[in-house]
Design a protein around this motif. Sequence first.
Motif, PDB file in Angstrom:
ATOM      1  N   THR A  81       0.836  -1.208   0.000  1.00 52.58           N
ATOM      2  CA  THR A  81       0.000   0.000   0.000  1.00 52.58           C
ATOM      3  C   THR A  81       0.862   1.246   0.000  1.00 52.58           C
ATOM      4  OG1 THR A  81      -1.727  -1.194   1.206  1.00 52.58           O
ATOM      5  CG2 THR A  81      -1.841   1.209   1.242  1.00 52.58           C
ATOM      6  N   ASN A  82       1.899   1.281   0.825  1.00 51.81           N
ATOM      7  CA  ASN A  82       2.800   2.437   0.836  1.00 51.81           C
ATOM      8  C   ASN A  82       3.460   2.642  -0.518  1.00 51.81           C
ATOM      9  OD1 ASN A  82       2.544   3.457   3.523  1.00 51.81           O
ATOM     10  ND2 ASN A  82       3.766   1.740   4.290  1.00 51.81           N
ATOM     11  N   ALA A  83       3.885   1.547  -1.152  1.00 47.46           N
ATOM     12  CA  ALA A  83       4.518   1.642  -2.472  1.00 47.46           C
ATOM     13  C   ALA A  83       3.529   2.197  -3.499  1.00 47.46           C
ATOM     14  CB  ALA A  83       5.026   0.273  -2.908  1.00 47.46           C
ATOM     15  N   LEU A  84       2.276   1.791  -3.398  1.00 47.32           N
ATOM     16  CA  LEU A  84       1.256   2.264  -4.321  1.00 47.32           C
ATOM     17  C   LEU A  84       0.986   3.756  -4.123  1.00 47.32           C
ATOM     18  CD1 LEU A  84      -0.396   1.021  -6.561  1.00 47.32           C
ATOM     19  CD2 LEU A  84      -2.185   0.492  -4.914  1.00 47.32           C
ATOM     20  N   PHE A  85       0.982   4.194  -2.859  1.00 50.58           N
ATOM     21  CA  PHE A  85       0.840   5.625  -2.576  1.00 50.58           C
ATOM     22  C   PHE A  85       1.931   6.427  -3.289  1.00 50.58           C
ATOM     23  CE2 PHE A  85      -1.201   5.063   1.936  1.00 50.58           C
ATOM     24  CZ  PHE A  85      -2.371   4.642   1.338  1.00 50.58           C
ATOM     25  N   CYS A  86       3.178   6.003  -3.093  1.00 48.54           N
ATOM     26  CA  CYS A  86       4.317   6.742  -3.645  1.00 48.54           C
ATOM     27  C   CYS A  86       4.289   6.751  -5.176  1.00 48.54           C
ATOM     28  CB  CYS A  86       5.633   6.140  -3.142  1.00 48.54           C
ATOM     29  SG  CYS A  86       5.889   6.305  -1.358  1.00 48.54           S
ATOM     30  N   LYS A  87       3.990   5.605  -5.766  1.00 49.24           N
ATOM     31  CA  LYS A  87       3.955   5.496  -7.222  1.00 49.24           C
ATOM     32  C   LYS A  87       2.864   6.407  -7.801  1.00 49.24           C
ATOM     33  CE  LYS A  87       3.611   1.951 -10.867  1.00 49.24           C
ATOM     34  NZ  LYS A  87       2.401   2.420 -11.575  1.00 49.24           N
ATOM     35  N   THR A  88       1.685   6.379  -7.200  1.00 50.71           N
ATOM     36  CA  THR A  88       0.577   7.212  -7.667  1.00 50.71           C
ATOM     37  C   THR A  88       0.921   8.696  -7.534  1.00 50.71           C
ATOM     38  OG1 THR A  88      -0.977   5.514  -6.950  1.00 50.71           O
ATOM     39  CG2 THR A  88      -1.872   7.716  -7.342  1.00 50.71           C
ATOM     40  N   PHE A  89       1.532   9.047  -6.432  1.00 49.05           N
ATOM     41  CA  PHE A  89       1.913  10.440  -6.199  1.00 49.05           C
ATOM     42  C   PHE A  89       2.890  10.913  -7.276  1.00 49.05           C
ATOM     43  CE2 PHE A  89       4.486  13.761  -4.234  1.00 49.05           C
ATOM     44  CZ  PHE A  89       3.544  14.562  -3.606  1.00 49.05           C
ATOM     45  N   LEU A  90       3.933  10.138  -7.531  1.00 50.52           N
ATOM     46  CA  LEU A  90       4.956  10.549  -8.497  1.00 50.52           C
ATOM     47  C   LEU A  90       4.401  10.618  -9.918  1.00 50.52           C
ATOM     48  CD1 LEU A  90       8.042   8.550  -7.163  1.00 50.52           C
ATOM     49  CD2 LEU A  90       7.581  11.000  -6.931  1.00 50.52           C
TER      50      LEU A  90
END
Length: 845
Positions: free
Chosen positions: A446-455
């Motif tokens: 979930t954290n990785a998905l947050f970061c990827k979506t943000f970038l």
Amino acid sequence: MNQKEATARIKINKLLEAAGWRFFPEGTSPANIRLEPSVAIKPTDIEALGSNFEKLVRGFVDFLLLDTRGFPLIVLEAKAEDKDPLIGKEQARKYARSQNCRFVILSNGNLHYFWDLDRGSPYVITTFPTPESVQGYKDVAPDSQRVIDERVEADYIALTQRPTYATEAAWKNEAERSDFIRDNKLRFLRPYQLKALHQLQAAVREGKDRFLFEMATGTGKTLTAAAVIKLFLRSRNARRVLFLVDRLELEDQAKKAFAAYLSADFQTVVYKENRDDWRRAEIVVTTVQSLQFNNKYQRLFSPTDFDLVISDEAHRSIGGNARAVFDYFIGYKLGLTATPRDYLRRFDATRPTTRDPRESERRLLLDTYRTFGCEGGQPTFRYSLLDGVKDGYLVNPTVVDARTDITTALLSEEGFIVAFTDDTGDDQQETYKQREFEKRFFSEATNALFCKTFLENALRDPVSGEIGKSIVFAVSQQHAAKLAQLFNLMADRMFPGKYQSDFAVQVTSQIPDAQQFSINFANNNLLGSGNFIADYKTSKARVCVTVGMMTTGYDCTDILNLGLFRPIFSPTDFIQIKGRGTRKHDFREQLFDVSRRDDLAEPQKTAFKLFDFFANCEYFETEFNYDEVLKLPKPASNKGEGPVQPPPPPGGQYEHLGADILASIRVEEITTEGMRIDRMFFERFGETVRENPVIAEAVEAGQWDRVIDYVNREVFDKPEEFYSLDKLRRAAAVDRRLTLREILEKIFGLIPRFKSRDELLEEEFAKFVSDRKPEEAIEISAIKSYFKAYASSPRTREIIDSRHYQDLATNPFFNSRDFKAVPARYRQLVPDYIKDYLPLNQFLP
């Protein structure tokens, strides 16, 4: 002999002596107290006065306090404990006028009023003013008409910065004017700031002395406050101003601002203990926490030391017990806040939601409005985010509503359900809610998905094309470290060779120089600048990952993205975080090559993105019109590959099921000093933390969150000593539950000793009296007993809260007779106040 008269007299004597007044000469200093002009007092008379002070042959004995020349300065009208001090008001006024005195103190030993006959009504005080302070206060000849008549125009601050600006050639030449203003850093009041000043003047005309400015983040509250300060100092309605902030880093920021605006006429200092610089300054800046610490505001300041007190972010800096600091000082009061009261317009405050943060915020704001005389809900002046956007001073966010399957489940009524088999083979379920994300519930995917979506969706810098400068808000320091690492790994793949792990930086209290990191980020030199274009100054680091350090008072106008990677439950925090992106910015100012500035297609910041992964906007604004909704891909599921999801952790409790017997018993009486082994244990802990450079440096800087977090992680429960808070409490041998901060303050010499439970209760009751200003002064002893019992006795609280008042008959700590003596309105007011403002854990044994 009347015991209440004698007790009142003793208390008044002590208060006078504590404030520096003298019954008898001391060295070269003459006595400055006398009892009636014609009544002499000798040292041998003191016992007689203590036992029967109200009635002598010549009638009532009043105190006449003298100035340095021996002239009457204050009339002190003394009453017995069971009498309301205000009953002597007119008698004291008449006597004061006959003695040519401007000041009166009315006291019954427990409740005290200071009355400036030239300024208004009696004001509740908790300590007596010092002779020096009242003498200085007397030098201010207040006249509200001068505030009303003062001409305040747009150039009110600019005239202080450069009085002759309007006559200079560069100002008169339209072509040169903009450069002239910029080069001389002249500040002009915007129309709404000018309106705030005019509405304050109108409030003064109506006889008000408390004001509240509700202004959105980015609308220049500090500049407006500077204009208010000038208004009161220039009109001679204030001799000295106190400016309260709620965080250490905001002290220097406010001092620099006031110095830039007002230094030509007034001196600004940041208050530091053991220094008298503040006495020579007109503007004193400090944190409310530093004044609260060890009741410094009562020990080192007199109620008459400041004529105007301004509270920045008012409902934060005067929340809880801090309100007593604010109310301690006599004079005009101004509150500044960016948090509008009507953000709770869709919140039903009548339903039982005592655990809902919106309810506590609502009560806090109601208190704030009451404190500033705005009970009707209308501040002295209001300027909202929508007003700022409409007038072209601020920008609105583009809200990006993004939710994963997991966060959607966490946000649901049912929560995220984990099924597992326990050690006995039984099927079990554990449910997690959004509050437990990164606390009890962890998901790397979930954290990785947050970061990827943000970038992939972040706004880009209009000059360099790289990811726009961003702030991401994490759940905890540990979560912030994870996110910074993920961002750096992804940035290395997106921009090979560009950042070398400098793309994202953790900015939290446990990071050395974190405060300087935040300053460098605003100044565009965090870990370097101009990474993509050499002649363009912008921070090499693009993302600061924080928890709470960059929420209030942080000015970084070129922020283009904000990330809410955590659920937010405080409306105030939500509004403050959102406000980090609302300021406008011209990116051309960062180009060194002036010739290139005209080539930019979109040089102005017109919006910013607010990434919301936990439906925070929906939580606070149920009808919010989202600008962008992203449907995220599901995190990869485990289908026989990779690590198996572990079952939820056990509750952390140990249950010993085996037998046990008592082998021996020994009784030993322990003195108040505790056992020698306890004292040695405490001393060893003291040596350990004093010798630790990280702890010592953080204590010196006042970074208590960092100190406490470090001690809990790196010092407690380690082999050899196995230090713990519980062991240290026992070793300290105090009759109440100490906090870790108190223990560390004692070790580092910041407090001389630990206060007893009763001392702490006495201090808290004095704050209650200052805040709630009891009218039933004759019943103040009963109110105090009730206050102490409710705060320190769990059994008494249980009886009162459950309304089983019949059980008070057998309650040894506070009985039915005690309860009946409490005035009816205080029976609920005291519990409400204690629940709102007192951490009850500190009174437990």
